[in-house]
Design an enzyme around this catalytic site. Structure first.
Site, PDB file in Angstrom:
ATOM      1  N   CYS A  66     -24.660 -14.536   8.899  1.00 44.98           N
ATOM      2  CA  CYS A  66     -24.023 -15.813   8.560  1.00 44.98           C
ATOM      3  C   CYS A  66     -23.197 -15.571   7.295  1.00 44.98           C
ATOM      4  CB  CYS A  66     -25.041 -16.946   8.436  1.00 44.98           C
ATOM      5  SG  CYS A  66     -26.223 -16.804   7.090  1.00 44.98           S
ATOM      6  N   HIS A  99     -42.783  -0.986   5.029  1.00 46.30           N
ATOM      7  CA  HIS A  99     -43.956  -1.600   4.380  1.00 46.30           C
ATOM      8  C   HIS A  99     -44.293  -2.972   4.961  1.00 46.30           C
ATOM      9  CE1 HIS A  99     -43.743   0.827   0.337  1.00 46.30           C
ATOM     10  NE2 HIS A  99     -43.470   1.577   1.390  1.00 46.30           N
TER      11      HIS A  99
HETATM   12  C1  RB5 Z   1     -21.497 -21.605   7.030  1.00 47.37           C
HETATM   13  O1  RB5 Z   1     -20.334 -22.128   6.501  1.00 47.37           O
HETATM   14  C2  RB5 Z   1     -22.465 -21.106   5.974  1.00 47.37           C
HETATM   15  O2  RB5 Z   1     -22.978 -22.176   5.254  1.00 47.37           O
HETATM   16  C3  RB5 Z   1     -23.545 -20.277   6.620  1.00 47.37           C
HETATM   17  O3  RB5 Z   1     -22.965 -19.266   7.373  1.00 47.37           O
HETATM   18  C4  RB5 Z   1     -24.518 -19.535   5.714  1.00 47.37           C
HETATM   19  O4  RB5 Z   1     -23.871 -19.011   4.598  1.00 47.37           O
HETATM   20  C5  RB5 Z   1     -25.758 -20.174   5.383  1.00 47.37           C
HETATM   21  O5  RB5 Z   1     -26.633 -19.530   4.804  1.00 47.37           O
END
Ligand code: RB5
Length: 149
Positions: A66, A99
């Site tokens: 993400c 671990h």
């Molecule tokens: C998406 O815009 C963003 O908030 C997500 O990908 C991430 O960074 C959340 O942890």
């Protein structure tokens, strides 16, 4: 080695690079989406898919990408049996498996570049849990936590 991978819009471009790179190495990759760039998608949906594949044994390990890696990690760890962590250094990416029996690596595409992502993934995939008493004892305690109300 079977690896499930997923991402939200924050990790979409990096996921494409990583999938091609893993395939070049003949690693069996299951892409759980998102299949298209969608700024409205939500990382918990992909974190859940990857986690369920890993926990069920469909995949040996999982990767979720993400923006920061944080949201994906929080969501993944809600699934019983998922042991996910954000690792942006290779020591943790390897030692987390050795671990702590980490089975899901979370990456932040807005934090790291392609080359570091590849090195982190190599460290993660090439590591195996060290079947020592002290690590097994801790793993059992984590499993006990999952069963506590
Ligand atoms: C998406 O815009 C963003 O908030 C997500 O990908 C991430 O960074 C959340 O942890």
């Amino acid at each position: 080695m079977k690896v499930s991978i997923g991402c939200d819009h924050g990790g979409f471009d990096l996921k494409l690079v990583i999938i091609n790179w893993l395939k070049e190495q003949k690693i069996n990759v299951i892409d759980l989406g998102n299949e298209v760039y969608n700024i409205d998608d939500d990382y918990p949906d992909f974190a859940e898919k990857v986690s369920r594949n890993v926990v069920s044994g469909i995949s040996d390990k999982g990767i979720i990408i993400c923006g920061s890696g944080v949201g994906a990690c929080i969501a993944a760890n809600k699934i019983k049996g998922a042991r996910a962590s954000v690792c942006h250094d290779t020591y943790s990416a390897r030692q987390g498996v050795e671990h702590d029996c980490m089975n899901i690596l979370c990456l932040g595409a807005r934090v790291i570049g392609e080359q570091l992502a590849k090195e982190l993934i190599s460290a993660f995939l090439n590591a195996t849990f060290l079947n020592e008493l002290r690590y097994n004892k801790r793993l059992e305690k984590i499993k006990d936590l999952e069963n506590k109300k």
